[in-house]
Scaffold this active site. Structure first.
Site, PDB file in Angstrom:
ATOM      1  N   ASN A 211       0.844  -1.194   0.000  1.00 18.80           N
ATOM      2  CA  ASN A 211       0.000   0.000   0.000  1.00 18.80           C
ATOM      3  C   ASN A 211       0.875   1.238   0.000  1.00 18.80           C
ATOM      4  OD1 ASN A 211       0.516   0.761   2.901  1.00 18.80           O
ATOM      5  ND2 ASN A 211      -0.449  -1.236   3.224  1.00 18.80           N
ATOM      6  N   ASP A 280      -4.835  -6.490   5.011  1.00 18.10           N
ATOM      7  CA  ASP A 280      -5.892  -7.335   5.565  1.00 18.10           C
ATOM      8  C   ASP A 280      -5.791  -8.769   5.069  1.00 18.10           C
ATOM      9  OD1 ASP A 280      -7.182  -5.337   7.088  1.00 18.10           O
ATOM     10  OD2 ASP A 280      -8.126  -4.545   5.289  1.00 18.10           O
ATOM     11  N   LYS A 290       9.005 -17.231  -9.958  1.00 19.07           N
ATOM     12  CA  LYS A 290       8.374 -16.129 -10.671  1.00 19.07           C
ATOM     13  C   LYS A 290       7.318 -16.662 -11.631  1.00 19.07           C
ATOM     14  CE  LYS A 290       9.265 -12.339 -13.891  1.00 19.07           C
ATOM     15  NZ  LYS A 290      10.269 -11.632 -14.710  1.00 19.07           N
ATOM     16  N   ASP A 309      -4.837 -10.217  12.952  1.00 19.14           N
ATOM     17  CA  ASP A 309      -5.170  -8.871  13.417  1.00 19.14           C
ATOM     18  C   ASP A 309      -4.244  -8.545  14.591  1.00 19.14           C
ATOM     19  OD1 ASP A 309      -6.306  -6.576  14.605  1.00 19.14           O
ATOM     20  OD2 ASP A 309      -8.260  -7.065  13.742  1.00 19.14           O
ATOM     21  N   ILE A 310      -3.190  -7.797  14.301  1.00 27.25           N
ATOM     22  CA  ILE A 310      -2.156  -7.540  15.302  1.00 27.25           C
ATOM     23  C   ILE A 310      -2.711  -6.718  16.460  1.00 27.25           C
ATOM     24  CG2 ILE A 310       0.105  -6.501  15.714  1.00 27.25           C
ATOM     25  CD1 ILE A 310       0.711  -7.017  12.725  1.00 27.25           C
ATOM     26  N   PHE A 329      -4.571   2.976  14.806  1.00 24.67           N
ATOM     27  CA  PHE A 329      -4.690   3.960  13.724  1.00 24.67           C
ATOM     28  C   PHE A 329      -5.643   3.412  12.669  1.00 24.67           C
ATOM     29  CE2 PHE A 329      -1.451   6.390  15.577  1.00 24.67           C
ATOM     30  CZ  PHE A 329      -1.263   7.567  14.860  1.00 24.67           C
ATOM     31  N   LYS A 343     -14.489   1.214  14.408  1.00 23.81           N
ATOM     32  CA  LYS A 343     -13.270   0.419  14.515  1.00 23.81           C
ATOM     33  C   LYS A 343     -12.745   0.410  15.948  1.00 23.81           C
ATOM     34  CE  LYS A 343      -8.720  -0.361  12.477  1.00 23.81           C
ATOM     35  NZ  LYS A 343      -7.780  -0.013  11.385  1.00 23.81           N
ATOM     36  N   LYS A 347     -12.224  -3.091  17.912  1.00 25.40           N
ATOM     37  CA  LYS A 347     -10.913  -3.506  18.427  1.00 25.40           C
ATOM     38  C   LYS A 347     -10.883  -3.515  19.953  1.00 25.40           C
ATOM     39  CE  LYS A 347      -8.994  -3.551  14.266  1.00 25.40           C
ATOM     40  NZ  LYS A 347      -8.525  -4.779  13.588  1.00 25.40           N
TER      41      LYS A 347
END
Length: 403
Positions: A211, A280, A290, A309-310, A329, A343, A347
């Site tokens: 990302n 995710d 490759k 999910d840390i 965050f 969220k 969490k």
């Protein structure tokens, strides 16, 4: 400017690293500090007083009998009203003088005559064998015992051609250490674990999914927490950023590697800040080789599976153990207030920081919103280090209120 109004004595002892002191002096002045340079005779063999005067904008002092000082007591007058003394470079010889109270020139004399509350910092610079010598290490231990802050040294190639410990820290590192010196120590004695940057999920050995996170906010938080006196561990995905001075960095690539590193480091932490933009999903059928284009243009079929999910894992642990205090965050593309609040509740964490991701990824500034049990609070747009310091202060306040 970060050092606005600060008065710093920059001392130079003999060593080729004096060339770095020129850049350091310029950086301190650029940050708003008033810098007065004091040089030993040995330092003058490596760099001139004219150079340091031009960079500092102030006369350079190198003689304890300097007649420019009205009472001929430069060793007294220079330190009165100063905010810090930084010796960079600090040679093995000068370390020995400090450790044994020798005062045979202006710089060593003013260090001995400084008020006890005036911080003294040194940046050692010498050959690796000189640094490793038992006499130098005894002097180092004595200086630490005397509450003198030792910055470095670093390891690497040396002017003599050898490689190892003894290099003076880089000017930017020393500048940042000076800035940190004057920050409130609101997290003194605390251990803080931070994740930062993107993760990279391999498709094959040369391709992957990632990302746009640059890691800048997480690294700013690591620096701010370290400035505030915390011992900081930074678990970082792939970034182009240098670790903040004094921060322990653990490099990872995938979300699973980040989870493993966090699990290994979380014990004993007082605060966990999950800044990283963790993927995710990962590729379930990643190729060991490759992937090649197929005849007829057939496209590869990628299968996905969820990553761990840390944040939720650490938060669940915190519920049982009472620590660490968890901060999450959330980077959204729309409906920040709705999604951020949702969220945080999902969490089950006390504090969540939200922003609009595509407006901040890779940028030097940000606008963040804090979500807690009482609702949400918007912090105005500012550079990321400023926001990080505000957030660290907010976390320290909440820690004090936590039973």
């Amino acid at each position: 400017m970060e050092l606005s109004g600060k008065k710093i004595i920059l001392g130079l002892s003999g060593g080729v690293a004096c060339y770095k002191a020129a850049e350091l002096c310029r950086a301190l002045v650029k940050s708003g500090a008033s810098v007065k340079v004091v040089m030993t005779d040995a330092a003058s063999h490596f760099i001139t007083a004219v150079t340091m005067q031009a960079l500092s904008g102030n006369p350079v002092y190198d003689n304890q009998w300097d007649a420019r000082v009205a009472n001929n007591m430069a060793h007294i007058d220079l330190t009165r009203g100063a905010d810090a003394i930084l010796i960079a470079p600090c040679s093995a010889d000068f370390m020995s003088k400090l450790a044994h109270g020798v005062c045979d020139d202006l710089l060593s004399t003013l260090c001995l005559a400084r008020p006890r509350a005036l911080p003294l910092l040194i940046a050692p610079a010498m050959n690796l064998e000189m640094w490793q010598n038992p006499a130098t290490q005894r002097n180092r231990a004595q200086l630490i015992d005397d509450a003198i802050l030792i910055l470095g040294p670093g390891a690497g190639a040396q002017a003599c051609g050898e490689t190892g410990m003894g290099r003076m820290q880089e000017p930017q590192q020393l500048h940042d250490a000076m800035v940190a010196l004057f920050q409130p120590k609101v997290l003194a004695g605390k251990h803080v674990l931070i994740t930062a940057g993107p993760t990279f999920e391999a498709i094959d050995p040369v391709r992957g999914i990632t990302n746009l996170s640059s890691g800048k906010m997480g690294y700013a938080l690591a620096r701010a927490a370290s400035e505030a006196g915390a011992e900081v561990t930074l678990v970082s995905g792939p970034t182009a950023l240098a670790a903040p001075y004094g921060v322990r960095r653990i490099d990872v690539q995938s979300a699973q590697q980040m989870m493993d590193a966090v699990q290994a480091a979380v014990a004993g932490q007082h605060v966990f800040i999950a800044v990283a933009a963790v993927a995710d999903w990962r590729i379930k059928n990643a190729s060991a080789q490759k992937m090649k284009k197929q005849p007829g243009g057939a496209l590869p079929l990628l299968e996905f599976e969820e990553n761990p999910d840390i944040l939720a894992t650490v938060a669940a642990r915190a519920k049982l153990d009472g620590a660490p205090y968890c901060v999450g965050f959330a980077a959204e593309s729309e409906n920040l207030i709705e999604y951020g609040a949702r969220k945080r509740e999902k969490k089950d964490i006390p504090l969540l920081v939200g922003n609009i991701g595509h407006q901040t990824f890779g940028q030097d500034d940000n606008e963040i919103m804090l979500f807690d049990a009482d609702g949400h609070t918007l912090l105005p747009r500012a550079d990321k280090l400023t926001l990080a310091r505000l957030l660290v202060t907010e976390i320290s306040t909440r820690l004090q209120q936590t039973p």
